[in-house]
Design a protein around this motif. Sequence first.
Motif, PDB file in Angstrom:
ATOM      1  N   GLN A  17       2.039   1.818  -3.491  1.00  0.00           N
ATOM      2  CA  GLN A  17       0.909   2.215  -4.344  1.00  0.00           C
ATOM      3  C   GLN A  17       0.464   3.646  -4.038  1.00  0.00           C
ATOM      4  OE1 GLN A  17      -1.392  -1.634  -3.491  1.00  0.00           O
ATOM      5  NE2 GLN A  17      -2.262  -0.930  -5.412  1.00  0.00           N
TER       6      GLN A  17
ATOM      7  N   PHE B 274       0.829  -1.205   0.000  1.00  0.00           N
ATOM      8  CA  PHE B 274       0.000   0.000   0.000  1.00  0.00           C
ATOM      9  C   PHE B 274       0.865   1.256   0.000  1.00  0.00           C
ATOM     10  CE2 PHE B 274      -2.235   3.299   2.572  1.00  0.00           C
ATOM     11  CZ  PHE B 274      -3.135   3.678   1.589  1.00  0.00           C
TER      12      PHE B 274
ATOM     13  N   SER C  72      -7.178   7.769   0.951  1.00  0.00           N
ATOM     14  CA  SER C  72      -6.042   7.315   0.139  1.00  0.00           C
ATOM     15  C   SER C  72      -6.245   5.919  -0.425  1.00  0.00           C
ATOM     16  CB  SER C  72      -4.762   7.368   0.979  1.00  0.00           C
ATOM     17  OG  SER C  72      -4.921   6.583   2.141  1.00  0.00           O
ATOM     18  N   GLY C  73      -7.304   5.233   0.006  1.00  0.00           N
ATOM     19  CA  GLY C  73      -7.615   3.934  -0.601  1.00  0.00           C
ATOM     20  C   GLY C  73      -6.938   2.750   0.032  1.00  0.00           C
ATOM     21  N   ARG C  74      -6.646   2.837   1.317  1.00  0.00           N
ATOM     22  CA  ARG C  74      -6.012   1.695   1.985  1.00  0.00           C
ATOM     23  C   ARG C  74      -6.984   0.520   2.001  1.00  0.00           C
ATOM     24  NH1 ARG C  74      -1.866   2.819   6.333  1.00  0.00           N
ATOM     25  NH2 ARG C  74      -0.846   0.812   6.535  1.00  0.00           N
TER      26      ARG C  74
ATOM     27  N   GLU D 111      -8.152   2.712  -7.353  1.00  0.00           N
ATOM     28  CA  GLU D 111      -6.922   2.136  -6.795  1.00  0.00           C
ATOM     29  C   GLU D 111      -6.084   3.233  -6.116  1.00  0.00           C
ATOM     30  OE1 GLU D 111      -5.824  -1.047  -6.747  1.00  0.00           O
ATOM     31  OE2 GLU D 111      -7.747  -1.633  -7.615  1.00  0.00           O
ATOM     32  N   PRO D 112      -5.345   2.850  -5.086  1.00  0.00           N
ATOM     33  CA  PRO D 112      -4.512   3.844  -4.387  1.00  0.00           C
ATOM     34  C   PRO D 112      -3.522   4.547  -5.327  1.00  0.00           C
ATOM     35  CG  PRO D 112      -4.404   1.709  -3.266  1.00  0.00           C
ATOM     36  CD  PRO D 112      -5.260   1.520  -4.468  1.00  0.00           C
ATOM     37  N   GLU D 113      -2.947   3.771  -6.286  1.00  0.00           N
ATOM     38  CA  GLU D 113      -1.952   4.389  -7.158  1.00  0.00           C
ATOM     39  C   GLU D 113      -2.587   5.411  -8.097  1.00  0.00           C
ATOM     40  OE1 GLU D 113      -2.678   1.163  -6.976  1.00  0.00           O
ATOM     41  OE2 GLU D 113      -2.381   0.088  -8.872  1.00  0.00           O
TER      42      GLU D 113
ATOM     43  N   GLY E 196       1.903   6.276  -6.107  1.00  0.00           N
ATOM     44  CA  GLY E 196       1.673   6.283  -7.552  1.00  0.00           C
ATOM     45  C   GLY E 196       2.211   5.070  -8.286  1.00  0.00           C
TER      46      GLY E 196
ATOM     47  N   ALA F 292      -3.125   8.518  -6.123  1.00  0.00           N
ATOM     48  CA  ALA F 292      -1.851   9.220  -5.970  1.00  0.00           C
ATOM     49  C   ALA F 292      -1.509   9.979  -7.248  1.00  0.00           C
ATOM     50  CB  ALA F 292      -0.746   8.228  -5.620  1.00  0.00           C
TER      51      ALA F 292
END
Lengths: 411, 264
Positions: free
Chosen positions: A362, A359, B48-50, B71-73, A365, B76
């Motif tokens: 991720q 996590f 943040s999507g944890r 998705e977290p990425e 990014g 971001a």
Amino acid sequence: MSRENPVYRSRIEHYRELQQRFSGARSGDPAWLRGLRDESIAHFAERGFPSTRLEEWRYTNVAAIAGSDFELDGDATEIEIEEASGSPGVRSLKDALASDADSVRARLARAPEAKDRSFAQLNSAFLSDGAVVSLAAKEVAEAPIQLRVPPTRAGAIRLPRLLVELAPESRATLVLVCGGGAGLTNLVADFEVGANASLEIVLLQASDEPGFQVTNLSARLGRDARFRSHTLSAGGTLVRNDLDVVLAGEGSECHLRGLFLGREQGLVDNHSSVDHAVPHCSSHELYKGILADRAKGVFRGRVLVRPDAQKTDATQSNPNLLLGAGAEIDTKPQLEIYADDVKCSHGATVGQLEPDALFYLQSRGIGRDEARRMLLRAFASEILEALPEDSARDAMDSRLDALLASAGDES
Amino acid sequence: MLEIKNLHASTAGTPILKGIDLSVAPGEIHAVMGPNGSGKSTLANALSGRPTTEVTAGEILFEGRDLTGMEPETRACEGIFLAFQYPVEIPGVGNNYFLKASVNAVREHRGETALDAMDFLSLVREKMKLVHMPDELMNRPINAGFSGGEKKRNEVLQMLLLEPKLCILDETDSGLDIDALREVAEGVNALRSPDRSMLIITHYQRLLDYIVPDKVHVLSDGRIVRSGDKDLALELEEKGYGWIESELASNPAASDARAEGVRG
């Protein structure tokens, strides 16, 4: 599976016949060599293929090997020597036998007999070629000596033999690529490292095919000798490595390292044994496993510290990552300590890729696949970064990627 | 910039957030305060999507798009940054390699060209000065063996490198001595801009002396129970969280009314 099983007895007859034809075609070989082959096939026939009732083979079922009639793959015993490794001390075992049979005989006599090792006996039953490496005192082989066991085709067996001898104060690095293939490779290698000599070996077992690899490696270290091994295994249906090191001279040290990757239903089994026979020796063992899908890993590390071996320093570690719900590892360190002034430690861990670490990457990014790749590489890097040459590292890198793709989204 | 509507979220099946409404305009700095267990970190995780935090109801709109399920990425890359309360140690992955991969992933998402090693190095050197981070930390594995202060500096460094639109600081001040706090705050303030918003989650008022918020919200039992300007933080510091809780206990309806009041 059992050696009383009539199926396996008939396979043993198959190898007996194969060996008779093989030896018959080499009637000009020295009597001692023919005698050695005959004795070896007799030992093999007596024991048969190892059953899972043997403690040493408890987790590794060789029924798929025992149940097939493997034929010889061409010469079946050669090891290719890369031209670039033009050290004068490197030649084929066949040439060594032709020109200097007595010294080969003496060299073989110094290697462990391994009467209880079925696969090693089967290898000896066909002893005829392979490679011999011998370095003179103080000789330094600058470039790594590159050796290769050719890939084995489906239904065929290869039985190469490697004999390595480093005279006092010499130094060499040896890269042995076992080419895999869909058949059975049954390698035996013996390493003698003389006083204050230094030997580093890389054994690369990377295969894209559903084959079998069984190796028996043994090493004996003289006074202040150093031995480093890197056993890299990926792919194939079954890999079983036995590595036995005897620290026979005071002040000798060994570093045994390994990285094994399992995919699909593959099995990788590393058995090692370190015998601290004398005082002031050290052994450091680190094997890392990554298992995906329904792959299985086995690690067994035996460290024996004999009563005289005071001041022994022995460490052993086996961290593992499981990437699939069906993946499995059986890990068993085994310390037998009979001296009182020693420093010994061992540990094994089994885990998954850290969800928090994933996590974290991720959240900066980095895509999930790339993040997983980074974490896998990080886990493997301790082994890969310490390799003495690049080609084996590159080979394992690409296997890591393949493993990741195979593991999919399971972890 | 950020619009949270009736957000409910659970961790390991336990409801933690029980209806959060919060709106942050571009350029604004909001502080979220509250006692332990009030749901502050869960709010940061939901944004943040944890994966361990499950959004069970409500919406998180970021520039008009719903983040839940993203998705977290991707979040971001879209410009959301969480400075972790407990930055994760990752042995085996070099900090330098990681930061470059991160910067280039975000650049690629924005349609910019990847930075090469030289350009990245000069960028990272410039930003490291802002957070007073020693060079040697670049050559170490991510956060491995870093002190508490070094980890927090590394978080702010990443924030400076990625230039997010929304910065979420989850207790970035906890565990920092006053000098380190000042230096870290300096790094954060360097990012203040009319089109960048910040959500500062903290247990203590002290940080807000250095990063002055436009609004302060108090979280209790998964709800925003009080909102105000920076003076609310001072009042809270003076009277303690017990003050809010005893007030709520005597008049439970007040919390809903006040939360309504800060909407929009």
